[in-house]
Design an enzyme around this catalytic site. Sequence first.
Site, PDB file in Angstrom:
ATOM      1  N   SER A 140       0.883  -1.157   0.044  1.00  0.00           N
ATOM      2  CA  SER A 140       0.283  -0.103   0.178  1.00  0.00           C
ATOM      3  C   SER A 140       0.962   1.207  -0.037  1.00  0.00           C
ATOM      4  CB  SER A 140      -0.993  -0.031   1.188  1.00  0.00           C
ATOM      5  OG  SER A 140      -1.715   1.487   1.349  1.00  0.00           O
ATOM      6  N   TYR A 153      -1.485  -0.440  10.637  1.00  0.00           N
ATOM      7  CA  TYR A 153      -1.858  -0.780   9.337  1.00  0.00           C
ATOM      8  C   TYR A 153      -0.318  -0.283   8.630  1.00  0.00           C
ATOM      9  CZ  TYR A 153      -3.642  -1.272   4.741  1.00  0.00           C
ATOM     10  OH  TYR A 153      -3.767  -1.665   3.326  1.00  0.00           O
TER      11      TYR A 153
HETATM   12  N1  LIG Z   1      -8.880  -0.949  -0.406  1.00  0.00           N
HETATM   13  C1  LIG Z   1      -7.818  -0.187  -0.374  1.00  0.00           C
HETATM   14  O1  LIG Z   1      -8.003   1.076  -0.491  1.00  0.00           O
HETATM   15  C2  LIG Z   1      -6.341  -0.599  -0.379  1.00  0.00           C
HETATM   16  C3  LIG Z   1      -6.288  -2.077   0.054  1.00  0.00           C
HETATM   17  N2  LIG Z   1      -4.889  -2.278   0.041  1.00  0.00           N
HETATM   18  C4  LIG Z   1      -4.809  -3.923   0.288  1.00  0.00           C
HETATM   19  O2  LIG Z   1      -5.119  -4.798  -0.403  1.00  0.00           O
HETATM   20  C5  LIG Z   1      -5.479  -6.212   0.186  1.00  0.00           C
HETATM   21  C6  LIG Z   1      -6.893  -6.346  -0.355  1.00  0.00           C
HETATM   22  O3  LIG Z   1      -7.651  -5.458   0.416  1.00  0.00           O
HETATM   23  P1  LIG Z   1      -9.183  -5.318  -0.112  1.00  0.00           P
HETATM   24  O4  LIG Z   1      -9.786  -6.049  -1.224  1.00  0.00           O
HETATM   25  O5  LIG Z   1      -9.480  -3.751  -0.433  1.00  0.00           O
HETATM   26  O6  LIG Z   1      -9.933  -5.565   1.052  1.00  0.00           O
HETATM   27  P2  LIG Z   1     -11.488  -6.380   1.414  1.00  0.00           P
HETATM   28  O7  LIG Z   1     -11.765  -6.373   2.541  1.00  0.00           O
HETATM   29  O8  LIG Z   1     -12.346  -6.174   0.150  1.00  0.00           O
HETATM   30  O9  LIG Z   1     -10.684  -7.905   1.372  1.00  0.00           O
HETATM   31  C7  LIG Z   1      -9.972  -8.414   1.840  1.00  0.00           C
HETATM   32  C8  LIG Z   1      -9.891 -10.022   1.646  1.00  0.00           C
HETATM   33  O10 LIG Z   1      -8.684 -10.355   2.641  1.00  0.00           O
HETATM   34  C9  LIG Z   1      -9.570 -11.513   3.459  1.00  0.00           C
HETATM   35  N3  LIG Z   1      -8.876 -11.928   4.467  1.00  0.00           N
HETATM   36  C10 LIG Z   1      -9.072 -10.934   5.779  1.00  0.00           C
HETATM   37  N4  LIG Z   1      -8.859 -11.510   6.866  1.00  0.00           N
HETATM   38  C11 LIG Z   1      -8.553 -12.804   6.785  1.00  0.00           C
HETATM   39  C12 LIG Z   1      -8.145 -14.033   7.390  1.00  0.00           C
HETATM   40  N5  LIG Z   1      -8.131 -13.925   8.673  1.00  0.00           N
HETATM   41  N6  LIG Z   1      -8.000 -15.107   6.640  1.00  0.00           N
HETATM   42  C13 LIG Z   1      -7.993 -15.143   5.351  1.00  0.00           C
HETATM   43  N7  LIG Z   1      -8.504 -14.344   4.579  1.00  0.00           N
HETATM   44  C14 LIG Z   1      -8.712 -13.056   5.136  1.00  0.00           C
HETATM   45  C15 LIG Z   1     -10.956 -11.343   3.116  1.00  0.00           C
HETATM   46  O11 LIG Z   1     -11.555 -12.653   2.983  1.00  0.00           O
HETATM   47  P3  LIG Z   1     -12.651 -13.464   4.268  1.00  0.00           P
HETATM   48  O12 LIG Z   1     -13.191 -12.094   5.070  1.00  0.00           O
HETATM   49  O13 LIG Z   1     -13.472 -14.054   3.213  1.00  0.00           O
HETATM   50  O14 LIG Z   1     -11.681 -14.069   4.890  1.00  0.00           O
HETATM   51  C16 LIG Z   1     -11.149 -10.774   1.801  1.00  0.00           C
HETATM   52  O15 LIG Z   1     -11.063 -11.556   0.530  1.00  0.00           O
HETATM   53  C17 LIG Z   1      -5.165  -6.074   1.280  1.00  0.00           C
HETATM   54  O16 LIG Z   1      -3.808  -6.553   1.659  1.00  0.00           O
HETATM   55  C18 LIG Z   1      -5.181  -4.298   1.649  1.00  0.00           C
HETATM   56  O17 LIG Z   1      -4.495  -4.180   2.747  1.00  0.00           O
HETATM   57  C19 LIG Z   1      -3.916  -1.712  -0.476  1.00  0.00           C
HETATM   58  C20 LIG Z   1      -4.188  -0.339  -0.584  1.00  0.00           C
HETATM   59  C21 LIG Z   1      -5.391   0.299  -0.657  1.00  0.00           C
HETATM   60  N1  LIG Z   2      -4.359   3.100   1.199  1.00  0.00           N
HETATM   61  C1  LIG Z   2      -5.412   2.733   2.095  1.00  0.00           C
HETATM   62  C2  LIG Z   2      -5.054   1.277   2.124  1.00  0.00           C
HETATM   63  O1  LIG Z   2      -3.795   0.821   2.107  1.00  0.00           O
HETATM   64  C3  LIG Z   2      -5.440   3.053   3.579  1.00  0.00           C
HETATM   65  O2  LIG Z   2      -4.542   4.236   3.833  1.00  0.00           O
HETATM   66  O3  LIG Z   2      -6.433   2.898   4.081  1.00  0.00           O
END
Ligand SMILES: NC(=O)C1=CN([C@@H]2O[C@H](COP(=O)(O)OP(=O)(O)OC[C@H]3O[C@@H](n4cnc5c(N)ncnc54)[C@H](OP(=O)(O)O)[C@@H]3O)[C@@H](O)[C@H]2O)C=CC1
Ligand SMILES: N[C@@H](C=O)C(=O)O
Length: 260
Positions: A140, A153
């Site tokens: 991120s 985070y």
């Molecule tokens: N959205 C944003 O603005 C940004 C996101 N990111 C990163 O991108 C990645 C994806 O995020 P995003 O798609 O936005 O978030 P979502 O909340 O939409 O998705 C998160 C995913 O992680 C899974 N997850 C969470 N906890 C667990 C666990 N304990 N075991 C297994 N799976 C888990 C969830 O699945 P389930 O709940 O079914 O287990 C889900 O599929 C993350 O690493 C986030 O930090 C980076 C920058 C920006």
């Molecule tokens: N950039 C976003 C996720 O990584 C945030 O800052 O929440």
Amino acid sequence: MSMRCTLITGASMGIGEAFAREFARRGNNLILVARSAELLHTLAAELREKRHVEVLVCVSDLTRPTAPEEIHQFCRREGVRVDLLINAAGLSYAGGYSGIPPEKLEELMAVNMLALARLTRLFSVDMVAAGGGGIINIASLAGLQGIAGLGLYSATKSFVITLTEALHVELKASGVKVLAVCPGFIETGFFAVAGHDPASILLPISDASVVVKAAVRGLMKNKMRVYPTLIDTLLAFAERFAPREVSARLAAFLSGVWGK
Ligand SMILES: NC(=O)C1=CN([C@@H]2O[C@H](COP(=O)(O)OP(=O)(O)OC[C@H]3O[C@@H](n4cnc5c(N)ncnc54)[C@H](OP(=O)(O)O)[C@@H]3O)[C@@H](O)[C@H]2O)C=CC1
Ligand SMILES: N[C@@H](C=O)C(=O)O
């Protein structure tokens, strides 16, 4: 002969789901990992039907220390060779550091760092033995500096960036590509989980497809780090010239979680 597959954590929704859709479209067989069994099975059925690829579901809670080893064993049992690992599972917590419930602190560190580190180790060993492969770690922009109100985070994402950079260099000669993707703000359920009000964010919120496109481009060119949008790239570039405290304060201001 073993079947080649792309393994995606966090595939049940958001960015992980977008990766699953794109790589199925490209004809890759998939292993989808997350906790939400129903969402994973529904997505798997849709992709099998629409894209005619093999899709396996591995329901797993990545907070469990044994989960990565179990996922690795699952792949062995299914006769699958993972040649692309996408570590997309992750979560955040918005609010002052002293207010984080202790179990949330453990959860964030377990999923964002430990599970990613363990999966990367297990599958990179196989990839090196096979003479090649790819690992995409979703970091991120938050990992480029500490962010007040997103302290833990941002620290977990700094870990992801740093580990990825080291492995990019370590594994290059073995034919394994290792890439960190650093998105800004992406429209997913992520903010609701974190308790971060998207209305307070002072930057554009993009679609998950920009992350996937940047990752595919980055992997093809064997980059160490990519930024999905022009604004992400400009912010990361500007950081190089700003004093650290200015970067930290600006990131907190733009994220809208501190001092409002
Ligand atoms: N959205 C944003 O603005 C940004 C996101 N990111 C990163 O991108 C990645 C994806 O995020 P995003 O798609 O936005 O978030 P979502 O909340 O939409 O998705 C998160 C995913 O992680 C899974 N997850 C969470 N906890 C667990 C666990 N304990 N075991 C297994 N799976 C888990 C969830 O699945 P389930 O709940 O079914 O287990 C889900 O599929 C993350 O690493 C986030 O930090 C980076 C920058 C920006
Ligand atoms: N950039 C976003 C996720 O990584 C945030 O800052 O929440």
